[in-house]
Design a protein around this motif. Structure first.
Motif, PDB file in Angstrom:
ATOM      1  N   GLN B  45      14.531 -10.686 -22.797  1.00  0.00           N
ATOM      2  CA  GLN B  45      13.150 -11.257 -22.713  1.00  0.00           C
ATOM      3  C   GLN B  45      13.869 -12.455 -21.672  1.00  0.00           C
ATOM      4  O   GLN B  45      14.704 -13.012 -21.841  1.00  0.00           O
ATOM      5  N   LEU B  46      12.692 -12.947 -20.779  1.00  0.00           N
ATOM      6  CA  LEU B  46      13.207 -13.953 -19.839  1.00  0.00           C
ATOM      7  C   LEU B  46      13.120 -15.278 -20.616  1.00  0.00           C
ATOM      8  O   LEU B  46      12.059 -15.649 -21.146  1.00  0.00           O
ATOM      9  N   LEU B  47      13.933 -16.155 -20.530  1.00  0.00           N
ATOM     10  CA  LEU B  47      14.015 -17.386 -21.257  1.00  0.00           C
ATOM     11  C   LEU B  47      13.576 -18.463 -20.122  1.00  0.00           C
ATOM     12  O   LEU B  47      12.851 -19.263 -20.532  1.00  0.00           O
ATOM     13  N   LEU B  48      14.394 -18.517 -19.053  1.00  0.00           N
ATOM     14  CA  LEU B  48      14.300 -19.668 -18.172  1.00  0.00           C
ATOM     15  C   LEU B  48      14.534 -19.225 -16.733  1.00  0.00           C
ATOM     16  O   LEU B  48      15.451 -18.085 -16.567  1.00  0.00           O
ATOM     17  N   ARG B  49      13.851 -19.601 -15.698  1.00  0.00           N
ATOM     18  CA  ARG B  49      14.117 -19.511 -14.580  1.00  0.00           C
ATOM     19  C   ARG B  49      14.243 -20.827 -13.739  1.00  0.00           C
ATOM     20  O   ARG B  49      13.729 -21.716 -14.201  1.00  0.00           O
ATOM     21  N   HIS B  50      15.503 -21.034 -12.954  1.00  0.00           N
ATOM     22  CA  HIS B  50      15.619 -22.382 -12.419  1.00  0.00           C
ATOM     23  C   HIS B  50      14.497 -22.909 -11.628  1.00  0.00           C
ATOM     24  O   HIS B  50      14.204 -24.354 -11.676  1.00  0.00           O
ATOM     25  N   ILE B  51      13.655 -22.449 -10.972  1.00  0.00           N
ATOM     26  CA  ILE B  51      12.611 -22.664 -10.076  1.00  0.00           C
ATOM     27  C   ILE B  51      11.415 -23.236 -10.992  1.00  0.00           C
ATOM     28  O   ILE B  51      10.653 -24.101 -10.475  1.00  0.00           O
ATOM     29  N   SER B  52      11.339 -22.863 -12.329  1.00  0.00           N
ATOM     30  CA  SER B  52      10.355 -23.606 -12.882  1.00  0.00           C
ATOM     31  C   SER B  52      10.532 -24.784 -13.691  1.00  0.00           C
ATOM     32  O   SER B  52       9.600 -25.553 -14.267  1.00  0.00           O
ATOM     33  N   ARG B  53      11.898 -24.834 -13.975  1.00  0.00           N
ATOM     34  CA  ARG B  53      12.363 -26.297 -14.339  1.00  0.00           C
ATOM     35  C   ARG B  53      11.403 -26.410 -15.718  1.00  0.00           C
ATOM     36  O   ARG B  53      11.364 -27.859 -15.924  1.00  0.00           O
ATOM     37  N   GLU B  54      11.360 -25.647 -16.665  1.00  0.00           N
ATOM     38  CA  GLU B  54      10.609 -25.909 -17.773  1.00  0.00           C
ATOM     39  C   GLU B  54      11.686 -25.584 -18.904  1.00  0.00           C
ATOM     40  O   GLU B  54      12.676 -25.348 -18.935  1.00  0.00           O
ATOM     41  N   SER B  55      11.116 -26.139 -20.249  1.00  0.00           N
ATOM     42  CA  SER B  55      12.085 -25.873 -21.481  1.00  0.00           C
ATOM     43  C   SER B  55      11.278 -25.119 -22.214  1.00  0.00           C
ATOM     44  O   SER B  55      10.228 -25.155 -22.514  1.00  0.00           O
ATOM     45  N   ILE B  56      12.224 -24.000 -22.801  1.00  0.00           N
ATOM     46  CA  ILE B  56      11.413 -22.673 -23.532  1.00  0.00           C
ATOM     47  C   ILE B  56      12.361 -22.795 -24.797  1.00  0.00           C
ATOM     48  O   ILE B  56      13.800 -22.801 -24.775  1.00  0.00           O
ATOM     49  N   LYS B  57      11.583 -22.885 -25.868  1.00  0.00           N
ATOM     50  CA  LYS B  57      12.342 -22.984 -27.209  1.00  0.00           C
ATOM     51  C   LYS B  57      13.487 -23.908 -27.314  1.00  0.00           C
ATOM     52  O   LYS B  57      14.430 -23.836 -27.913  1.00  0.00           O
ATOM     53  N   THR B  60      17.206 -25.872 -21.930  1.00  0.00           N
ATOM     54  CA  THR B  60      16.891 -26.412 -20.563  1.00  0.00           C
ATOM     55  C   THR B  60      18.298 -25.715 -19.880  1.00  0.00           C
ATOM     56  O   THR B  60      19.176 -25.395 -20.412  1.00  0.00           O
ATOM     57  N   ALA B  61      18.050 -25.767 -18.519  1.00  0.00           N
ATOM     58  CA  ALA B  61      19.031 -25.358 -17.638  1.00  0.00           C
ATOM     59  C   ALA B  61      18.802 -25.648 -16.391  1.00  0.00           C
ATOM     60  O   ALA B  61      17.852 -25.928 -15.863  1.00  0.00           O
ATOM     61  N   ASP B  62      19.867 -26.482 -15.464  1.00  0.00           N
ATOM     62  CA  ASP B  62      19.920 -27.058 -14.515  1.00  0.00           C
ATOM     63  C   ASP B  62      20.920 -26.336 -13.628  1.00  0.00           C
ATOM     64  O   ASP B  62      22.280 -26.225 -13.731  1.00  0.00           O
ATOM     65  N   LEU B  63      20.188 -26.270 -12.392  1.00  0.00           N
ATOM     66  CA  LEU B  63      21.083 -25.542 -11.102  1.00  0.00           C
ATOM     67  C   LEU B  63      21.717 -26.739 -10.603  1.00  0.00           C
ATOM     68  O   LEU B  63      21.343 -27.623 -10.082  1.00  0.00           O
ATOM     69  N   ASN B  64      23.236 -26.513 -10.680  1.00  0.00           N
ATOM     70  CA  ASN B  64      24.074 -27.486  -9.899  1.00  0.00           C
ATOM     71  C   ASN B  64      24.831 -26.626  -8.679  1.00  0.00           C
ATOM     72  O   ASN B  64      25.656 -25.808  -9.030  1.00  0.00           O
ATOM     73  N   LYS B  65      24.239 -26.704  -7.672  1.00  0.00           N
ATOM     74  CA  LYS B  65      24.755 -26.228  -6.252  1.00  0.00           C
ATOM     75  C   LYS B  65      26.229 -26.530  -6.110  1.00  0.00           C
ATOM     76  O   LYS B  65      26.738 -25.651  -5.408  1.00  0.00           O
ATOM     77  N   GLY B  66      26.370 -27.646  -6.269  1.00  0.00           N
ATOM     78  CA  GLY B  66      27.955 -28.207  -5.911  1.00  0.00           C
ATOM     79  C   GLY B  66      28.655 -27.590  -6.860  1.00  0.00           C
ATOM     80  O   GLY B  66      29.771 -27.031  -6.223  1.00  0.00           O
TER      81      GLY B  66
END
Lengths: 112, 110
Positions: B45-57, B60-66
């Motif tokens: 099941q999809l939990l998160l995608r970085h472009i949506s920047r939402e919190s599920i259950k 959270t997850a943040d994309l750190n490109k560096g």
């Protein structure tokens, strides 16, 4: 989830026999994918389809073929099953570019 | 070639403890990152995608490109969070095939 049905859900067969797994979707999604899931390997892409009769190979395509004659059905065939193809197979669909993939319940295949 | 690395096969925590599931990726372009969750013998099941920047259950997850990372976090783990978690990368090409990490099993004990 996205109306995806995989059949059969479980299958046990012998080495050397042909096996076909079916993925059926009711969401009219353009893209469809077949993955295999193995301990220590995660999910690996076998084949995918970007439209009717349009398919391409994934990371682990050897020993597998696919067909997509209708939008709703994506078939995965093992022409001559081997024990190394014992795995759980997942189908996924995707409505369009930049949309998430949705997965079926999986088919547990055992090759003896 | 793109690659997703989940360094921990198993993460075991107690209920109420913070959780961080690590995900690092290698990709030369601009990827899209996802977290999928698989409860025992169920579908992914999809939990998160970085472009949506939402919190599920509570996750959270943040994309750190560096640091080329997309770690999954939750401040207070619950027993029902016990599952296999997969980080995945899409190359944003026309077909958006996913490359998965090998997964991290999260076990939350009472």
């Amino acid at each position: 989830d996205a109306g995806i049905t995989q059949s059969p859900r479980h299958k046990v067969t012998e080495t050397g026999t042909p096996v076909t797994l079916r993925c059926h979707q009711t969401e009219n999604h353009r893209y469809m994918y077949w993955y295999r899931q193995d301990p220590g390997h995660g999910l690996r892409l076998i084949h995918y389809s970007y439209g009717v009769k349009d398919t391409d190979k994934g990371e682990v395509s050897d020993g597998y073929s696919v067909s997509r004659s209708k939008t709703e059905d994506f078939l995965l065939t093992l022409e001559s099953a081997t024990s190394s193809q014992t795995s759980v197979y997942f189908c996924a669909t995707q409505g369009g570019n930049n949309q998430p993939q949705h997965f079926g319940d999986g088919t547990r295949l055992s090759i003896l | 070639a793109q690659r997703v690395t989940q360094p921990e096969k198993l993460l075991s925590v107690f209920k109420g403890a913070p959780v961080e599931l690590k995900c690092n990726y290698s990709y030369s372009g601009s990827p899209e990152l996802f977290w999928y969750v698989q409860y025992s013998r169920q579908r992914l099941q999809l939990l998160l995608r970085h472009i949506s920047r939402e919190s599920i259950k509570g996750f959270t997850a943040d994309l750190n490109k560096g640091e080329t990372s997309f770690h999954l976090k939750k401040p207070f783990a619950q027993e029902e969070d016990s599952a296999m978690y997969y980080c995945a990368l899409s190359d944003n090409s026309g077909y958006s095939t996913l490359t998965f990490g090998k997964g991290t099993m999260l076990l939350v004990s009472p």
